[in-house]
Design an enzyme around this catalytic site. Structure first.
Site, PDB file in Angstrom:
ATOM      1  CB  CYS A   1      -0.916   0.005   1.219  1.00  0.00           C
ATOM      2  SG  CYS A   1      -0.047   0.115   2.802  1.00  0.00           S
TER       3      CYS A   1
ATOM      4  CB  CYS B   1       0.830   4.340   7.987  1.00  0.00           C
ATOM      5  SG  CYS B   1      -0.559   4.500   6.850  1.00  0.00           S
TER       6      CYS B   1
ATOM      7  CD  GLU C   1      -2.545   0.375  13.301  1.00  0.00           C
ATOM      8  OE1 GLU C   1      -3.657   0.935  13.307  1.00  0.00           O
ATOM      9  OE2 GLU C   1      -2.166  -0.382  12.383  1.00  0.00           O
TER      10      GLU C   1
ATOM     11  CB  CYS D   1      -6.317   1.679   6.559  1.00  0.00           C
ATOM     12  SG  CYS D   1      -5.179   1.660   5.189  1.00  0.00           S
TER      13      CYS D   1
ATOM     14  CB  SER E   1       0.852  -9.488   8.026  1.00  0.00           C
ATOM     15  OG  SER E   1      -0.030  -8.633   7.326  1.00  0.00           O
TER      16      SER E   1
ATOM     17  CG  ASN F   1      -2.642  -6.326   5.872  1.00  0.00           C
ATOM     18  OD1 ASN F   1      -2.655  -6.743   4.729  1.00  0.00           O
ATOM     19  ND2 ASN F   1      -1.522  -5.961   6.473  1.00  0.00           N
TER      20      ASN F   1
ATOM     21  CB  SER G   1       3.631  -5.738   4.879  1.00  0.00           C
ATOM     22  OG  SER G   1       3.058  -4.800   5.759  1.00  0.00           O
TER      23      SER G   1
END
Length: 398
Positions: free
Chosen positions: A66, A157, A187, A288, A317, A319, A379
């Protein structure tokens, strides 16, 4: 702590950078050779479809790197160019992708030592350069690095920063931040550090438990046993759930975040009535765009006649995991891998089923004509996706 004032002061420091160093041209060649792919570009131009022999690849129409990830990696490369002799540290993985993090190690970017979840910042000296990853860093870490006299390069980000602004609004309004996420994800750790009072809920089931407590009360000790690691210090469910605001870890499943927000809104509406709802509930859209686009593309992909799906991304990860969940919900055989090397030798694959450890499946690829769906987390570089596709084509020749 006035986190907003601290951020403002930090951003004005000449030892802080969040925009890169104007060396895009200098690093573009290295980035292109390491992460981009002519094959993937060709797939994009040909309807996200490629057939060789009996295997047809169907690529999701939104996948992989992204903008926020590309930005973070580029700034990290620029940092090495700008500080060729200085010692450079990074507080965590720049992104959740093993190949990208290995490239940084090869560039002599060192990772802050971490043992049992505790980072050892004693290794960092005044004048060292410290990169904050795309997930961000906690206020406490930033404050420590600033006090040490480090050069801070912030690749957080902007979507994550948007969530930080949201929880600061909650704090100013004396609202508890209900954060949809994993309490120990980098995060969410960073986001919660900007909140005064917070509670992290992992899923709709946990959110329902909290809402039942809001409406009906319950066993406080049981509540704290369940959420003791996922809330702010001194959290009291009997006091701190009267005024709440919703935020999320940006990589969570969009539909679940929305469902959790609506559940809390209905709960507060039922308890306090429509006239007082705005005093007790704040909702902000912190999902997002890139996460949403990849999930939407995955929902579109699983509508096609697929024999199986390969989901590519770091095993840690978030996502990527949610993309795998979509395949599982549609009962399509799915295999989560982080690199092409997980495939083979022979008809074997080392993969990570949802919520379990790595496992090996052999044989995994059925005989005959196959249509294989491919997607990757935010990623994952295009080059890694290319390597996986080529490995799949190699299997039919072996």
């Amino acid at each position: 702590m006035d986190t907003k004032a601290f951020k403002r002061a930090l951003h004005q420091s000449d030892r802080y950078n969040r925009k890169g160093f104007g060396k895009t041209t200098d690093v573009s060649g290295a980035l292109e050779s390491a992460y981009q792919s002519d094959l993937i570009q060709s797939l994009r131009q040909n309807g996200y479809r490629l057939q060789r022999g009996e295997i047809t690849i169907r690529l999701a129409e939104a996948f992989g790197f992204c903008w926020g990830v590309e930005r973070a990696v580029a700034i990290a490369y620029e940092t090495r160019q700008h500080f060729p002799q200085e010692r450079i540290w990074i507080t965590n993985e720049i992104i959740h992708n093993p190949s990208v993090n290995q490239h940084l190690r090869e560039m002599s970017v060192e990772f802050i030592p971490c043992e049992r979840g505790e980072k050892d910042f004693s290794v960092v000296d005044r004048g060292d350069v410290v990169i904050l990853p795309a997930f961000g860093a906690s206020v406490q870490e930033m404050q420590l690095l600033d006090e040490k006299g480090c050069h801070i390069v912030d690749t957080t980000c902007p979507w994550v920063s948007k969530v930080w602004n949201t929880v600061e609004k909650h704090k100013r309004g004396a609202h508890t931040s209900i954060i949809h996420g994993k309490y120990n994800h980098e995060e969410t750790v960073a986001t919660s550090s900007f909140a005064e009072t917070y509670l992290v809920v992992l899923n709709l089931e946990q959110a329902q438990y909290v809402c039942d407590y809001i409406l009906n009360g319950g066993d406080r000790d049981e509540f704290m046993t369940r959420f003791g690691k996922a809330c702010s210090a001194g959290f009291d469910p009997d006091r701190d759930l009267e005024r709440i605001g919703i935020a999320n870890q940006t990589t969570m499943l969009k539909s679940e975040t929305e469902a959790i927000g609506k559940l809390f809104e209905r709960t507060l509406l039922k308890k306090y009535g429509p006239q007082a709802l705005n005093d007790h509930f704040l909702a902000f859209n912190t999902i997002c765009d890139a996460t949403q686009e990849r999930q939407d593309a995955m929902f579109q992909l699983v509508e096609e006649p697929l024999d199986l799906i390969v989901v590519i991304g770091g095993f840690n990860s978030s996502n990527t995991t949610h993309l795998q969940e979509i395949a599982i919900e549609r009962q399509i055989p799915s295999f989560h891998i982080d690199a092409a090397e997980r495939i083979g030798p022979g008809n074997r694959i080392e993969h990570k089923p949802l919520h379990t450890d790595l496992t090996t499946t052999e044989p995994w690829l059925p005989a005959g004509p196959l249509t294989i769906g491919i997607t990757s987390g935010a990623s994952t570089p295009d080059k890694v996706v290319e390597d996986v596709i080529e490995r799949l084509f190699d299997l039919q020749r072996s």
